[in-house]
Design a protein around this motif. Structure first.
Motif, short mmCIF file in Angstrom:
data_model
loop_
_atom_site.label_atom_id
_atom_site.label_comp_id
_atom_site.label_asym_id
_atom_site.label_seq_id
_atom_site.Cartn_x
_atom_site.Cartn_y
_atom_site.Cartn_z
N UNK A 324 0.83 -1.21 0.00
CA UNK A 324 0.00 0.00 0.00
C UNK A 324 0.86 1.26 0.00
N UNK A 325 1.99 1.23 0.68
CA UNK A 325 2.91 2.38 0.65
C UNK A 325 3.37 2.63 -0.78
N UNK A 326 3.65 1.55 -1.50
CA UNK A 326 4.09 1.69 -2.89
C UNK A 326 2.96 2.21 -3.77
N UNK A 327 1.77 1.66 -3.56
CA UNK A 327 0.64 1.99 -4.44
C UNK A 327 0.18 3.44 -4.27
N UNK A 328 0.19 3.96 -3.03
CA UNK A 328 -0.36 5.29 -2.76
C UNK A 328 0.73 6.34 -2.51
N UNK A 329 1.98 6.00 -2.80
CA UNK A 329 3.10 6.93 -2.61
C UNK A 329 3.11 7.52 -1.19
N UNK A 330 3.03 6.65 -0.22
CA UNK A 330 3.04 7.08 1.17
C UNK A 330 4.45 7.10 1.71
N UNK A 331 4.62 7.75 2.84
CA UNK A 331 5.96 7.90 3.43
C UNK A 331 6.32 6.68 4.26
N UNK A 332 7.45 6.00 3.97
CA UNK A 332 7.85 4.84 4.76
C UNK A 332 8.04 5.15 6.24
N UNK A 333 8.49 6.38 6.54
CA UNK A 333 8.67 6.75 7.95
C UNK A 333 7.33 6.85 8.67
N UNK A 334 6.38 7.56 8.05
CA UNK A 334 5.07 7.75 8.68
C UNK A 334 4.27 6.45 8.77
N UNK A 335 4.67 5.46 7.99
CA UNK A 335 3.99 4.16 8.03
C UNK A 335 4.73 3.13 8.89
N UNK A 336 5.78 3.59 9.60
CA UNK A 336 6.48 2.70 10.52
C UNK A 336 7.41 1.71 9.87
N UNK A 337 7.68 1.86 8.57
CA UNK A 337 8.57 0.93 7.87
C UNK A 337 10.03 1.31 8.07
N UNK A 368 -4.14 11.19 0.02
CA UNK A 368 -3.76 9.88 -0.52
C UNK A 368 -4.07 8.78 0.47
N UNK A 369 -3.84 9.07 1.77
CA UNK A 369 -4.23 8.09 2.81
C UNK A 369 -5.73 7.84 2.74
N UNK A 370 -6.50 8.91 2.54
CA UNK A 370 -7.95 8.78 2.45
C UNK A 370 -8.39 7.91 1.28
N UNK A 371 -7.68 8.04 0.15
CA UNK A 371 -8.00 7.19 -1.00
C UNK A 371 -7.82 5.71 -0.65
N UNK A 372 -6.74 5.43 0.08
CA UNK A 372 -6.47 4.06 0.52
C UNK A 372 -7.58 3.57 1.46
N UNK A 373 -7.92 4.39 2.45
CA UNK A 373 -8.92 3.98 3.44
C UNK A 373 -10.29 3.78 2.80
N UNK A 374 -10.59 4.60 1.79
CA UNK A 374 -11.87 4.44 1.10
C UNK A 374 -11.91 3.11 0.36
N UNK A 375 -10.81 2.77 -0.29
CA UNK A 375 -10.76 1.48 -0.99
C UNK A 375 -10.83 0.33 0.00
N UNK A 376 -10.17 0.50 1.14
CA UNK A 376 -10.21 -0.52 2.19
C UNK A 376 -11.64 -0.73 2.67
#
Length: 458
Positions: A324-337, A368-376
Motif C-alpha cells: 500500500x505504501x508503494x501503491x499510494x506513494x506514502x511515506x515509509x517513515x510515517x507508516x512505521x517501515x 492519498x491516505x484517504x484514497x487508501x482507506x476508502x478502498x479498504x
C-alpha cells in the motif's frame, strides 16, 4: 514362490529419521515355514521411553547388539528374491529400505500386506489389527510387540490366508501394476475409484469415523493418490489410521480453500498440524500525529485495541503495508517501515513526496491516505462473490461481512442474485474463522471484477 514374513520394532514412526531396534523374518512357501531370522539391533540413537514401555526394548538390551550395517549382507541374502510380507507392510518395508539406503544397497521387493489380504479374504471382522485378527482366528502371539512373536503370528495368519484364498486375491495383488500398492491398508480399490475427480474438500476418518485429516484439491482422487504415492514422509501413521474417506464438492478452488479452513477449525484433525495455528495476532493500527499526519503501525493485537485490519502473521501484515505504501506513494517513515535516516530510503515502493521532512503538508498527504482507506472500506463491505458451481447451471454464492466469511451456498444460474437479495436466506451461515480473511485478500488481489458484488451499493 517364497514369502518373507517380516516384523520390526523401531524408535519411532518414520524410516528416514528413526531406526530399527529388532527385526524378525520367517520364510514361507505358502504351505509351511522354511526358515527364520531374528536379531536385536543397536539403533545408534536413544530409544524413547514410550517405545520401551510398548516393546520392552531398552537401551541396555541393544547396547551389545550389532548395528544394521553389520548384518546388512546376511539380511539382504535372506530376503532377496522373496515376496516381502508384513502387517501394514509399508511401515516395515520403508524402514528396512531406509536402512539399506544408508549402507548403499538397492532394496526393491514385491510386497503383500496381511491387513489388505485379510480385509479381502476375511471380510466383516470387527478390526484388522494384528491382535484382533489373531484373536478371531485363535492364533496365539507368544510375545506381543516384539518382532519375533509378531512375525511368527503373522506367518501363521498368512498360511490361513493362502488356504482360504479361493478367489486368487494374493495373485492379483502381486501384480506390480495392479494400481493398489499405494493405497492405505484399510482403503479398498473400490473406495479409491469412487472418489470424484473434481474440485472440493476431502476428509480422512479413523476406525470410529472421527475426522483425522482435512484437505482441499482440484482433483480429489488424484490428490488422495498423491498423499501416499512415492515418498510418504511423515504420512505412515496417518496411512495406517485411515479407514474411510468422504468429500464435498465446491466447484471452485476459492470455495474449497474457505471450506477447508472452516472444517479444520471445526474438527481440529490430528494430522492437520500445519493449518492448526492460533488465530490472528497482528494488526495494522492508524493514528494521527501532532502535526496532523495520518500514521500507521504494525503491532501485536491486544484485548484492549481494535486494529484497522488483522493478520495471521507479522509477515502478512508487513507485506500488505509495503504494497500500500508503494501503491499510494506514502511515506515509509510515517507508516512505521523506516525507523532511521533523515531522508526516506528508496524501497522501490514509490516516491515519498516529502511529508516527513516538511516538503508536503498534512492535507495533501492525508488525501492519498484517504484514497487508501476508502478502498479498504469497499473491500471490507458486505461482499457477494459468485464462483463456479458444482455442475452446469449452478453458481456458488459466497458472502463476506467485514472481511470474514459469513455464509455460502449454491444457486441456480438463472436466478438474478443481485436484484433479489432474498436468496441470502438460502445460504448456509458459518461460524466466523479469521483465516478466511487472508484467503479473501489473496483472492481480491487477483479477482476484483464482475464476480465480486458489493451488496451495500446494490
Amino acid at each position: 514362490m517364497i514369502y518373507a514374513i517380516v516384523d520390526i520394532e523401531t524408535t519411532g514412526g518414520y524410516g528416514k529419521r528413526h531406526r530399527i531396534t529388532e527385526i524378525a523374518a520367517f520364510l514361507h512357501d505358502g504351505e509351511q515355514v522354511l526358515d527364520s531370522y531374528q536379531t536385536l539391533l543397536n539403533p545408534e540413537c536413544e530409544i524413547p521411553h514410550y517405545i520401551t514401555g510398548l516393546t520392552g526394548i531398552d537401551q541396555q538390551m541393544v547396547e551389545g547388539a550389532p548395528v544394521f550395517r553389520e548384518i546388512a549382507d546376511e539380511l539382504y541374502d535372506f530376503l532377496q528374491g522373496k515376496v516381502f510380507v508384513a502387517h501394514n507392510v509399508n511401515f516395515d518395508y520403508q524402514f528396512i529400505k531406509a536402512e539399506f539406503d544408508r549402507v548403499g544397497r538397492e532394496f526393491d521387493l514385491p510386497k503383500l500386506c496381511t491387513v489388505r489380504l485379510s480385509r479381502k479374504i476375511f471380510p466383516g471382522l470387527r478390526s484388522y489389527s494384528l491382535g484382533s485378527i489373531c484373536e478371531s482366528k485363535s492364533i496365539s502371539i507368544t510375545d506381543r510387540h516384539r518382532a519375533y512373536g509378531d512375525a511368527e503370528a503373522t506367518a501363521e495368519l498368512f498360511g490361513m490366508l493362502v488356504d482360504a484364498d479361493d478367489q486368487g486375491v494374493i495373485a492379483s495383488l502381486l501384480k506390480r501394476n495392479s494400481g493398489e500398492a499405494f493405497l492405505p491398508p484399510n482403503i479398498s480399490k473400490e473406495q479409491f475409484m469412487a472418489l470424484p475427480e473434481k474440485v472440493g474438500v476431502y476428509y480422512f476418518h479413523d476406525i470410529n469415523g472421527k475426522v483425522i485429516y482435512v484437505g482441499k484439491a482440484l482433483n480429489i482422487r488424484s490428490r488422495f493418490k498423491g498423499h501416499f504415492s512415492g515418498a510418504v514422509k511423515g504420512k505412515q501413521a496417518m496411512k495406517s489410521e485411515i479407514h474411510s474417506v468422504s468429500c464435498q464438492l465446491t466447484g471452485s478452488e476459492f470455495l474449497a480453500l474457505l471450506v477447508e479452513a472452516l472444517e479444520i477449525k471445526k474438527h481440529w484433525p490430528k494430522f492437520n498440524r500445519a493449518q492448526k495455528v492460533k488465530g490472528t495476532s497482528w494488526g495494522l493500527y492508524r493514528y494521527q500525529d501532532g502535526a496532523g499526519f495520518e500514521r500507521f503501525q504494525v503491532a501485536k493485537i491486544s484485548r484492549f485495541t481494535k486494529p484497522l485490519l488483522s493478520f495471521k502473521s507479522h509477515h502478512d501484515a508487513w507485506s500488505y503495508l509495503l504494497e500500500k505504501v508503494a501503491h499510494y506513494n506514502l511515506c515509509p517513515k510515517l507508516c512505521g517501515i523506516q525507523k532511521t535516516a533523515a531522508e526516506c530510503y528508496d524501497y522501490k515502493l514509490g516516491k515519498c513526496e516529502g511529508a516527513c521532512c516538511g516538503q508536503e503538508d498534512a492535507a495533501s498527504y492525508n488525501q492519498r491516505v484517504g484514497d487508501w482507506l476508502q478502498q479498504m472500506k469497499k473491500e471490507r463491505a458486505r461482499l457477494l462473490i459468485k464462483e463456479k458451481g458444482r455442475g452446469a447451471g449452478e453458481d456458488a454464492a459466497i458472502l463476506f461481512e467485514d472481511g470474514v466469511l459469513k455464509a455460502y451456498g449454491f444457486v441456480n444460474r438463472e436466478d438474478d442474485v443481485v436484484a433479489d437479495t432474498g436468496f441470502l436466506d438460502f445460504l448456509d451461515p458459518v461460524k466466523p474463522v479469521s483465516e478466511t480473511t487472508y484467503i479473501l485478500e489473496q483472492y481480491l488481489a487477483k479477482n476484483f471484477s464482475s464476480n465480486v458484488i458489493m451488496l451495500d451499493e446494490v
